[in-house]
Design an enzyme around this catalytic site. Structure first.
Site, mmCIF file in Angstrom:
data_model
loop_
_atom_site.group_PDB
_atom_site.id
_atom_site.type_symbol
_atom_site.label_atom_id
_atom_site.label_comp_id
_atom_site.label_asym_id
_atom_site.label_seq_id
_atom_site.Cartn_x
_atom_site.Cartn_y
_atom_site.Cartn_z
ATOM 1 N N PHE A 125 -2.153 2.746 10.886
ATOM 2 C CA PHE A 125 -2.560 1.345 10.710
ATOM 3 C C PHE A 125 -1.287 0.522 10.559
ATOM 4 O O PHE A 125 -0.530 0.730 9.602
ATOM 5 C CB PHE A 125 -3.418 1.275 9.440
ATOM 6 C CG PHE A 125 -3.943 -0.067 9.025
ATOM 7 C CD1 PHE A 125 -5.211 -0.480 9.411
ATOM 8 C CD2 PHE A 125 -3.201 -0.893 8.183
ATOM 9 C CE1 PHE A 125 -5.723 -1.707 8.980
ATOM 10 C CE2 PHE A 125 -3.707 -2.120 7.750
ATOM 11 C CZ PHE A 125 -4.975 -2.521 8.142
ATOM 12 N N LEU A 127 0.234 -2.997 10.079
ATOM 13 C CA LEU A 127 0.042 -4.404 9.745
ATOM 14 C C LEU A 127 1.352 -5.028 9.244
ATOM 15 O O LEU A 127 1.766 -6.085 9.713
ATOM 16 C CB LEU A 127 -1.043 -4.501 8.648
ATOM 17 C CG LEU A 127 -1.433 -5.882 8.143
ATOM 18 C CD1 LEU A 127 -2.111 -6.684 9.260
ATOM 19 C CD2 LEU A 127 -2.389 -5.767 6.950
ATOM 20 N N GLY A 133 4.528 -9.071 4.387
ATOM 21 C CA GLY A 133 3.911 -7.975 3.628
ATOM 22 C C GLY A 133 2.590 -8.447 3.060
ATOM 23 O O GLY A 133 1.558 -8.407 3.735
ATOM 24 N N PHE A 158 7.380 0.144 7.439
ATOM 25 C CA PHE A 158 6.688 0.967 6.426
ATOM 26 C C PHE A 158 5.390 1.558 6.979
ATOM 27 O O PHE A 158 4.409 1.674 6.237
ATOM 28 C CB PHE A 158 6.342 0.157 5.170
ATOM 29 C CG PHE A 158 7.484 -0.539 4.489
ATOM 30 C CD1 PHE A 158 8.762 -0.020 4.513
ATOM 31 C CD2 PHE A 158 7.272 -1.724 3.783
ATOM 32 C CE1 PHE A 158 9.812 -0.659 3.854
ATOM 33 C CE2 PHE A 158 8.310 -2.370 3.124
ATOM 34 C CZ PHE A 158 9.580 -1.848 3.159
ATOM 35 N N ILE A 339 5.096 14.020 -22.888
ATOM 36 C CA ILE A 339 4.659 15.282 -23.517
ATOM 37 C C ILE A 339 5.612 16.416 -23.148
ATOM 38 O O ILE A 339 5.853 17.321 -23.940
ATOM 39 C CB ILE A 339 3.203 15.601 -23.094
ATOM 40 C CG1 ILE A 339 2.245 14.608 -23.754
ATOM 41 C CG2 ILE A 339 2.815 17.042 -23.433
ATOM 42 C CD1 ILE A 339 0.820 14.668 -23.237
ATOM 43 N N GLU A 365 -1.194 -0.941 0.304
ATOM 44 C CA GLU A 365 -2.569 -1.443 0.484
ATOM 45 C C GLU A 365 -2.859 -2.584 -0.496
ATOM 46 O O GLU A 365 -3.966 -2.700 -1.038
ATOM 47 C CB GLU A 365 -3.592 -0.309 0.392
ATOM 48 C CG GLU A 365 -3.336 0.696 1.508
ATOM 49 C CD GLU A 365 -4.464 1.650 1.793
ATOM 50 O OE1 GLU A 365 -5.618 1.302 1.525
ATOM 51 O OE2 GLU A 365 -4.164 2.741 2.309
ATOM 52 N N SER A 368 -0.515 -4.546 -7.065
ATOM 53 C CA SER A 368 -1.417 -4.818 -8.197
ATOM 54 C C SER A 368 -1.625 -6.320 -8.380
ATOM 55 O O SER A 368 -2.725 -6.769 -8.716
ATOM 56 C CB SER A 368 -0.842 -4.214 -9.483
ATOM 57 O OG SER A 368 -0.984 -2.819 -9.440
HETATM 58 C C1 FAD Z 1 5.335 4.339 1.420
HETATM 59 C C2 FAD Z 1 4.709 3.140 2.033
HETATM 60 C C3 FAD Z 1 3.699 3.314 2.979
HETATM 61 C C4 FAD Z 1 3.135 2.192 3.592
HETATM 62 N N1 FAD Z 1 2.219 2.371 4.597
HETATM 63 C C5 FAD Z 1 1.799 1.290 5.313
HETATM 64 C C6 FAD Z 1 1.001 1.442 6.484
HETATM 65 O O1 FAD Z 1 0.637 2.567 6.863
HETATM 66 N N2 FAD Z 1 0.647 0.336 7.186
HETATM 67 C C7 FAD Z 1 1.026 -0.918 6.805
HETATM 68 O O2 FAD Z 1 0.677 -1.871 7.488
HETATM 69 N N3 FAD Z 1 1.786 -1.111 5.691
HETATM 70 C C8 FAD Z 1 2.188 -0.036 4.952
HETATM 71 N N4 FAD Z 1 2.979 -0.210 3.856
HETATM 72 C C9 FAD Z 1 3.342 -1.561 3.447
HETATM 73 C C10 FAD Z 1 2.701 -2.010 2.137
HETATM 74 O O3 FAD Z 1 1.329 -2.205 2.306
HETATM 75 C C11 FAD Z 1 3.459 -3.255 1.636
HETATM 76 O O4 FAD Z 1 4.713 -2.776 1.170
HETATM 77 C C12 FAD Z 1 2.720 -4.001 0.568
HETATM 78 O O5 FAD Z 1 1.573 -4.617 1.087
HETATM 79 C C13 FAD Z 1 3.594 -5.082 -0.078
HETATM 80 O O6 FAD Z 1 4.240 -5.856 0.871
HETATM 81 P P1 FAD Z 1 5.829 -6.065 0.755
HETATM 82 O O7 FAD Z 1 6.452 -4.761 0.554
HETATM 83 O O8 FAD Z 1 6.282 -6.891 1.880
HETATM 84 O O9 FAD Z 1 6.015 -6.881 -0.596
HETATM 85 P P2 FAD Z 1 5.969 -8.473 -0.766
HETATM 86 O O10 FAD Z 1 4.727 -8.999 -0.160
HETATM 87 O O11 FAD Z 1 7.257 -9.044 -0.325
HETATM 88 O O12 FAD Z 1 5.847 -8.601 -2.345
HETATM 89 C C14 FAD Z 1 6.984 -8.516 -3.211
HETATM 90 C C15 FAD Z 1 6.500 -8.833 -4.640
HETATM 91 O O13 FAD Z 1 5.965 -10.170 -4.685
HETATM 92 C C16 FAD Z 1 4.632 -10.135 -5.182
HETATM 93 N N5 FAD Z 1 3.852 -11.187 -4.517
HETATM 94 C C17 FAD Z 1 3.771 -11.463 -3.197
HETATM 95 N N6 FAD Z 1 2.936 -12.482 -2.978
HETATM 96 C C18 FAD Z 1 2.460 -12.847 -4.195
HETATM 97 C C19 FAD Z 1 1.529 -13.833 -4.634
HETATM 98 N N7 FAD Z 1 0.901 -14.665 -3.787
HETATM 99 N N8 FAD Z 1 1.282 -13.932 -5.965
HETATM 100 C C20 FAD Z 1 1.884 -13.083 -6.855
HETATM 101 N N9 FAD Z 1 2.743 -12.127 -6.488
HETATM 102 C C21 FAD Z 1 3.025 -12.012 -5.179
HETATM 103 C C22 FAD Z 1 4.113 -8.745 -4.885
HETATM 104 O O14 FAD Z 1 3.063 -8.382 -5.770
HETATM 105 C C23 FAD Z 1 5.363 -7.904 -5.108
HETATM 106 O O15 FAD Z 1 5.506 -7.655 -6.474
HETATM 107 C C24 FAD Z 1 3.526 0.891 3.211
HETATM 108 C C25 FAD Z 1 4.524 0.736 2.229
HETATM 109 C C26 FAD Z 1 5.130 1.829 1.671
HETATM 110 C C27 FAD Z 1 6.234 1.604 0.679
#
Ligand code: FAD
Length: 387
Positions: A125, A127, A133, A158, A339, A365, A368
């Protein structure tokens, strides 16, 4: 979508025992070595397929077992209990098949789902992008319609299973000016010319579950590669993610269960001040809290599964189940490291690997924070009697 399930024919605790016996015999023993070697466990994915575990909740008419989401959670939990990295590959497969299940045409479902459900076809998948992100509407990968098909250019990052998958569902903008409504989902088979991959990305945990940056350089796909209809991709992505978030909750519950087992075991064996540390109330409090959090997380995941299978709006329930289980898992694993004392910090201890493996669950996905925003945005009105 209301699921037609066939759970009556299956005893859930027997199903759990069968998957656990398989996982104990074949998955758990090599997990530490795979973490070290970072090798993709192709043979174990084949074994999961042979056990008929790759399309548990896929309807029977499309080649799946037609069981409930609860049954799927049992399998995900048991695989994650034995090896979180394998569970990540496994749940990425389920995430990859969801867009076809929820957004595909009948013809696409018939073409793709039987192979996906049997495990002959592994899914991915795609995206996330380097600059998109949490905010998927800002994606830059574009798809241009021409006479010979769709031309895609851009990059994703990723992406789990990207190079190993036989089919990747990939999202691109077909109308770059339209934001979320300009996104379209595409079925991209393995070997499509114009696609290249980075080396597997080096990660803190789930190290044998590879992720890649994927480059698309004028990739040409047939017109019928569009899943469902043009412009529906954003919706399909979020619907698929909602459904798959419950699998991530189950993955968290499986890791938490293993951590709790390790904590119990260590507390009984380790002696200080002339007693097994289990006899100290401070240790019992930690284990009691772990047990309470795990049971609450499992109940919440089962509730979200029922909401899904009843065809009700899943957004709030899925986000609650992911948030509750993944935060609880991190806390449980951390307490079990405590522990273990110094032994829990050593690379040779299993809990050290679990600590690294479980960290990702609060990020992928939907982080939090994104779950909490979804929960707040979909909470019942204060005048409603839903509470
Ligand atoms: C091991 C791994 C496997 C993955 N597998 C897949 C996959 O198979 N397919 C795929 O498509 N993606 C995949 N991902 C991507 C993953 O889903 C994203 O890393 C995730 O959605 C967060 O996006 P980002 O890393 O760009 O963080 P960002 O969106 O840049 O976020 C950075 C920080 O800002 C916070 N933030 C962002 N927007 C807001 C908001 N509006 N309000 C408050 N806080 C906010 C976030 O919570 C986070 O703490 C994978 C990632 C990893 C590390």
């Amino acid at each position: 979508m209301t699921a037609q399930t066939h759970d009556d024919a299956v005893d859930m605790s027997e199903f759990r025992s069968t998957v656990r016996a398989f996982a104990n015999a074949e998955i758990l023993p090599g997990a530490a070595e795979r973490d070290e070697s970072k090798e993709f466990p192709a043979h174990l994915m084949r074994r999961l397929a042979e056990q008929d575990l790759m399309g548990i909740s896929v309807p029977e008419e499309f080649g799946g077992l037609g069981l409930s989401t609860r049954a799927q959670l049992v399998a995900v939990e048991e695989v994650a209990r034995a090896d979180a990295a394998l569970a990540s590959i496994y749940t990425a497969h389920y995430l990859g098949l969801e867009p076809i299940l929820v957004g595909g045409t009948e013809e696409q479902k018939k073409r793709w789902l039987p192979g996906l459900a049997s495990g002959e076809v592994l899914a991915g998948f795609a995206l996330t992008e380097p600059d998109a992100g949490s905010d998927i509407a800002s994606m830059r990968t574009v798809a241009r319609r021409e006479d010979d098909g769709w031309h895609l250019s851009g990059s994703k990052t990723f992406i789990s299973n990207a190079r190993e998958a036989d089919l990747v569902v990939l999202f691109a903008k077909t109308d770059p000016s339209a934001g979320f409504r300009g996104i379209t989902a595409f079925a991209v088979p393995k070997g499509t010319p114009g696609i290249s991959y980075s080396e597997p990305q080096d990660k803190m945990g789930i190290r044998s579950a590879p992720t890649y940056t994927v480059y698309l350089d004028d990739v040409v796909l047939p017109h019928d590669a569009v899943i469902g209809t043009e412009g529906r991709g954003g919706n399909i992505a979020l619907t698929a993610l909602n459904r798959a978030r419950i699998d991530v909750a189950a993955m968290a519950n499986g890791i938490a269960l293993r951590a709790w087992e390790l904590g119990r075991e260590y507390a009984s064996e380790r002696k200080q001040f002339g007693h097994p540390i289990f006899e100290f109330q401070a240790i019992q409090l930690l284990l009691g809290e772990c047990d309470a959090k795990l049971v609450a997380s499992r109940v919440t995941a089962d509730w979200a599964s029922d909401v899904k299978d009843a065809g009700q709006d899943l957004r709030r329930a899925a986000s609650i189940s992911k948030f509750v289980a993944t935060e609880a898992c991190f806390s449980i694993v951390d307490q079990v490291v405590q522990i273990h004392g110094g032994a829990g910090f050593m690379r040779e201890s299993e809990i050290e690997r679990l600590y690294r493996d479980c960290r990702i669950l609060r990020i992928f996905e939907g982080t939090s924070q994104i779950q909490l925003l979804t929960i707040a945005g979909n909470a019942p009105s204060i005048r409603s009697t839903e509470y």
